[in-house]
Write a protein that holds these residues in place. Structure first.
Motif, PDB file in Angstrom:
ATOM      1  N   ALA A 250       0.832  -1.205   0.000  1.00 41.59           N
ATOM      2  CA  ALA A 250       0.000   0.000   0.000  1.00 41.59           C
ATOM      3  C   ALA A 250       0.866   1.255   0.000  1.00 41.59           C
ATOM      4  CB  ALA A 250      -0.928  -0.013   1.220  1.00 41.59           C
ATOM      5  N   ARG A 251       1.949   1.232   0.770  1.00 44.72           N
ATOM      6  CA  ARG A 251       2.875   2.376   0.794  1.00 44.72           C
ATOM      7  C   ARG A 251       3.486   2.604  -0.590  1.00 44.72           C
ATOM      8  NH1 ARG A 251       8.268   0.733   3.235  1.00 44.72           N
ATOM      9  NH2 ARG A 251       8.153  -0.351   1.233  1.00 44.72           N
ATOM     10  N   THR A 293      -5.933   0.295   3.226  1.00 46.66           N
ATOM     11  CA  THR A 293      -6.385   1.135   2.110  1.00 46.66           C
ATOM     12  C   THR A 293      -5.281   2.101   1.698  1.00 46.66           C
ATOM     13  OG1 THR A 293      -8.681   1.037   2.876  1.00 46.66           O
ATOM     14  CG2 THR A 293      -8.109   2.838   1.391  1.00 46.66           C
ATOM     15  N   ASP A 294      -5.126   2.295   0.390  1.00 44.86           N
ATOM     16  CA  ASP A 294      -4.187   3.309  -0.105  1.00 44.86           C
ATOM     17  C   ASP A 294      -4.850   4.127  -1.199  1.00 44.86           C
ATOM     18  OD1 ASP A 294      -3.225   2.490  -2.985  1.00 44.86           O
ATOM     19  OD2 ASP A 294      -3.164   0.621  -1.844  1.00 44.86           O
ATOM     20  N   MET A 333      -4.879 -19.812   8.559  1.00 43.30           N
ATOM     21  CA  MET A 333      -5.550 -19.330   9.775  1.00 43.30           C
ATOM     22  C   MET A 333      -7.065 -19.451   9.667  1.00 43.30           C
ATOM     23  SD  MET A 333      -3.536 -15.784  10.504  1.00 43.30           S
ATOM     24  CE  MET A 333      -1.769 -15.638  10.279  1.00 43.30           C
ATOM     25  N   ASN A 334      -7.553 -20.101   8.609  1.00 44.65           N
ATOM     26  CA  ASN A 334      -9.001 -20.210   8.348  1.00 44.65           C
ATOM     27  C   ASN A 334      -9.624 -18.852   8.089  1.00 44.65           C
ATOM     28  OD1 ASN A 334      -8.905 -23.009   8.822  1.00 44.65           O
ATOM     29  ND2 ASN A 334      -9.119 -22.673  11.020  1.00 44.65           N
ATOM     30  N   GLY A 335      -8.819 -17.914   7.572  1.00 39.31           N
ATOM     31  CA  GLY A 335      -9.306 -16.583   7.286  1.00 39.31           C
ATOM     32  C   GLY A 335      -9.589 -16.379   5.809  1.00 39.31           C
ATOM     33  N   SER A 336      -9.886 -15.135   5.443  1.00 39.35           N
ATOM     34  CA  SER A 336     -10.203 -14.775   4.062  1.00 39.35           C
ATOM     35  C   SER A 336      -9.532 -13.455   3.723  1.00 39.35           C
ATOM     36  CB  SER A 336     -11.728 -14.653   3.889  1.00 39.35           C
ATOM     37  OG  SER A 336     -12.060 -14.158   2.607  1.00 39.35           O
ATOM     38  N   ILE A 337      -9.050 -13.333   2.490  1.00 38.47           N
ATOM     39  CA  ILE A 337      -8.423 -12.105   2.020  1.00 38.47           C
ATOM     40  C   ILE A 337      -9.051 -11.730   0.681  1.00 38.47           C
ATOM     41  CG2 ILE A 337      -6.525 -13.429   0.967  1.00 38.47           C
ATOM     42  CD1 ILE A 337      -5.993  -9.983   2.482  1.00 38.47           C
ATOM     43  N   LYS A 345     -13.693   6.814  -5.638  1.00 38.18           N
ATOM     44  CA  LYS A 345     -12.886   7.518  -4.637  1.00 38.18           C
ATOM     45  C   LYS A 345     -11.392   7.384  -4.890  1.00 38.18           C
ATOM     46  CE  LYS A 345     -16.266   7.237  -0.888  1.00 38.18           C
ATOM     47  NZ  LYS A 345     -16.498   6.802   0.506  1.00 38.18           N
ATOM     48  N   GLY A 346     -11.005   6.537  -5.848  1.00 41.54           N
ATOM     49  CA  GLY A 346      -9.587   6.349  -6.129  1.00 41.54           C
ATOM     50  C   GLY A 346      -8.845   5.653  -5.016  1.00 41.54           C
ATOM     51  N   LEU A 347      -9.503   4.656  -4.404  1.00 40.58           N
ATOM     52  CA  LEU A 347      -8.901   3.932  -3.287  1.00 40.58           C
ATOM     53  C   LEU A 347      -8.816   2.437  -3.594  1.00 40.58           C
ATOM     54  CD1 LEU A 347     -10.849   5.602  -0.318  1.00 40.58           C
ATOM     55  CD2 LEU A 347      -8.539   6.166  -1.122  1.00 40.58           C
ATOM     56  N   THR A 348      -7.784   1.814  -3.064  1.00 42.95           N
ATOM     57  CA  THR A 348      -7.633   0.358  -3.156  1.00 42.95           C
ATOM     58  C   THR A 348      -7.732  -0.220  -1.759  1.00 42.95           C
ATOM     59  OG1 THR A 348      -6.234   0.485  -5.125  1.00 42.95           O
ATOM     60  CG2 THR A 348      -6.101  -1.530  -3.821  1.00 42.95           C
ATOM     61  N   HIS A 349      -8.558  -1.263  -1.609  1.00 41.81           N
ATOM     62  CA  HIS A 349      -8.751  -1.895  -0.307  1.00 41.81           C
ATOM     63  C   HIS A 349      -8.307  -3.359  -0.359  1.00 41.81           C
ATOM     64  CE1 HIS A 349     -11.283   1.535   0.696  1.00 41.81           C
ATOM     65  NE2 HIS A 349     -12.069   1.260  -0.334  1.00 41.81           N
ATOM     66  N   PHE A 350      -7.565  -3.782   0.641  1.00 42.49           N
ATOM     67  CA  PHE A 350      -7.331  -5.203   0.892  1.00 42.49           C
ATOM     68  C   PHE A 350      -7.998  -5.511   2.233  1.00 42.49           C
ATOM     69  CE2 PHE A 350      -4.194  -4.708  -2.377  1.00 42.49           C
ATOM     70  CZ  PHE A 350      -4.105  -5.964  -2.960  1.00 42.49           C
TER      71      PHE A 350
END
Length: 364
Positions: A250-251, A293-294, A333-337, A345-350
Motif C-alpha cells: 500500500a505504501r 487502504t491506499d 488461519m481459516n481466514g479470508s483475504i 474515490k480512487g482507493l484500493t482496499h485489501f
C-alpha cells in the motif's frame, strides 16, 4: 418439530435458516424492489436492511450489464449470472448471481449473491498443491547454489582488487536466487503454524513500526481502530508478516499518488460474515476485519482478478510471490483475504477477515 434421542426439538425457523446463510440473499417484489435482506447481504452491500428495503435492486447493485437489468424487469424470469461486478460498500465486488421466482407468489423472487473471492478460497488447495513439485525442485537447486557461492568466495581471495567485484556479483546473485527459492518453498509448504488468541492491534502496530523503520518516503500511515475488538485466532508471526506485506504494498502504491500519499489501516467488527474454510472443511465465522487502504493508482484492471496468484506482479522487479504467500498464510488461519478497487474515490482496499478466538471450533 423433530425427535432427537427421545427429546422433542424445535426446528430452526425459516427466518433463522435465512439469517444463517453465508451468502447474501435478497427478497424482491414484482417491482424489483428489495423487501427482505439477510445479514450476509447487509455485510456484502455495506448497508443495513433498513436502508436496503424499498430500494430497486438494480440501483443497489450499481452499473449492471443491460441484459441483467432487462431480466430483472421480467418479474417471473429466472436468472443465473456468473462473475459479474456489483457495488459493494461503495467498491466493486465480483459475484455469482441467481434470481429464483417464487411459483406460489407471482412477481416475487429470491436473489442470491455469492462473492467469487470467497468461493475461490474453496479451490485454493488444488492451486497450491501444484507448487509442491517446484518446492521439491527448489530444495535440489539450493545445494549447487551453495557450492557456487563457496567457490566464488574462494576465487575472490585470489583475484586482484579490481576483479573482486565480479565475484561479489556472483555471490549477490546466488543470494538473491536463494531468497527467491526460500519464498517458493514457503508458498508450497503444507505445514501450518499453530494459531493462538492474538490481539490484532498489537500485530498491526508491530507491522506498521517495521514498515516505517525502512521507509524513506514519509508516507502517512493512519490508524482507525475499534478498541473494543476481542482477540482473533491467528499465528502472531504469520499475521505480522501478512500485514507487513499488505502495508508495504500500500505504501509503494500510495507513493505514486498525486494527492497526499496516505495508507489507512482500519479494524472493525462485521456481523454475519462467514466462509467455508478449506483446512477444517466447514463454515467459519470471520467477524474481525482488518482493512488496508491506499490512495494510489491501483492494480492494473487486467490483473485485478489475479493479484493473489503466484508469479503475478505489477511491479517491474516483483516476483509475484508476496500476495500469493499472504493468501496461503491467511488460509492457514481459516481466514479470508480479498481485494477491491473503489474507482469513484480512487482507493484500493485489501480486506483481511479472521475468526474470533472463541468462535474457532464452534461454527457449523
Amino acid at each position: 418439530m423433530t425427535v432427537n434421542s427421545g427429546e422433542v426439538v424445535d426446528k430452526p425457523s425459516a427466518e433463522a435458516q435465512i439469517g444463517g446463510l453465508i451468502f447474501a440473499m435478497l427478497l424482491i417484489d414484482g417491482e424489483s424492489c428489495i423487501a427482505e435482506a439477510n445479514h450476509a447481504a447487509e455485510s456484502l452491500l455495506g448497508k443495513s436492511a433498513a436502508r436496503l428495503l424499498g430500494k430497486p435492486i438494480t440501483d443497489v447493485l450499481g452499473d449492471l450489464d443491460q441484459r441483467i437489468k432487462d431480466r430483472f424487469a421480467l418479474s417471473d424470469s429466472a436468472l443465473v449470472a456468473r462473475d459479474i461486478r456489483v457495488l459493494a460498500s461503495e467498491a466493486e465486488a465480483r459475484v455469482n448471481l441467481t434470481v429464483s421466482p417464487l411459483s406460489n407468489h407471482s412477481g416475487w423472487r429470491v436473489v442470491t449473491l455469492s462473492e467469487i473471492s470467497h468461493e475461490e478460497n474453496a479451490r485454493e488447495a488444488d492451486g497450491m498443491a501444484t507448487l509442491g513439485a517446484p518446492s521439491i525442485l527448489a530444495h535440489e537447486i539450493k545445494n549447487p547454489l551453495s557450492a557456487i557461492r563457496g567457490a566464488a568466495q574462494l576465487v575472490a581471495r585470489k583475484l586482484p582488487h579490481q576483479d573482486k567485484k565480479l565475484a561479489r556479483m556472483i555471490m549477490d546473485e546466488v543470494d538473491r536466487i536463494a531468497r527467491l527459492i526460500d519464498r517458493m518453498q514457503q508458498l508450497g509448504s503444507t505445514k501450518t503454524e499453530p494459531a493462538t488468541p492474538c490481539n490484532p492491534h498489537e500485530a498491526i502496530r508491530a507491522a506498521i513500526a517495521t514498515v516505517r523503520a525502512g521507509d524513506q518516503t514519509n508516507i502517512i500511515i493512519c490508524e482507525e481502530f475499534d478498541p473494543s475488538l476481542p482477540p482473533v485466532m491467528a499465528n502472531r508471526d504469520a499475521l505480522e508478516q501478512i500485514l507487513i506485506n499488505l502495508i508495504s504494498n500500500a505504501r509503494d502504491a500510495a507513493s505514486k499518488s498525486e494527492d497526499a500519499p496516505t495508507v489507512t489501516v482500519q479494524t472493525r467488527f462485521v456481523s454475519g460474515f462467514a466462509f467455508r474454510a478449506i483446512r477444517v472443511g466447514r463454515s467459519v465465522r470471520l467477524p474481525i476485519e482488518i482493512k488496508v487502504t491506499d490512495n494510489g493508482g491501483g492494480v492494473d484492471a487486467a490483473m485485478r482478478d489475479h493479484v493473489f496468484e503466484p508469479f503475478v506482479s505489477s511491479k517491474k522487479s516483483g516476483q509475484g510471490l508476496g500476495l500469493a504467500l499472504v493468501r496461503k498464510l491467511v488460509r492457514d488461519m481459516n481466514g479470508s483475504i480479498s481485494h477491491e478497487r473503489d474507482v469513484k474515490k480512487g482507493l484500493t482496499h485489501f480486506r483481511l477477515h479472521l475468526p474470533l478466538s472463541t468462535d474457532v471450533g464452534s461454527a457449523n
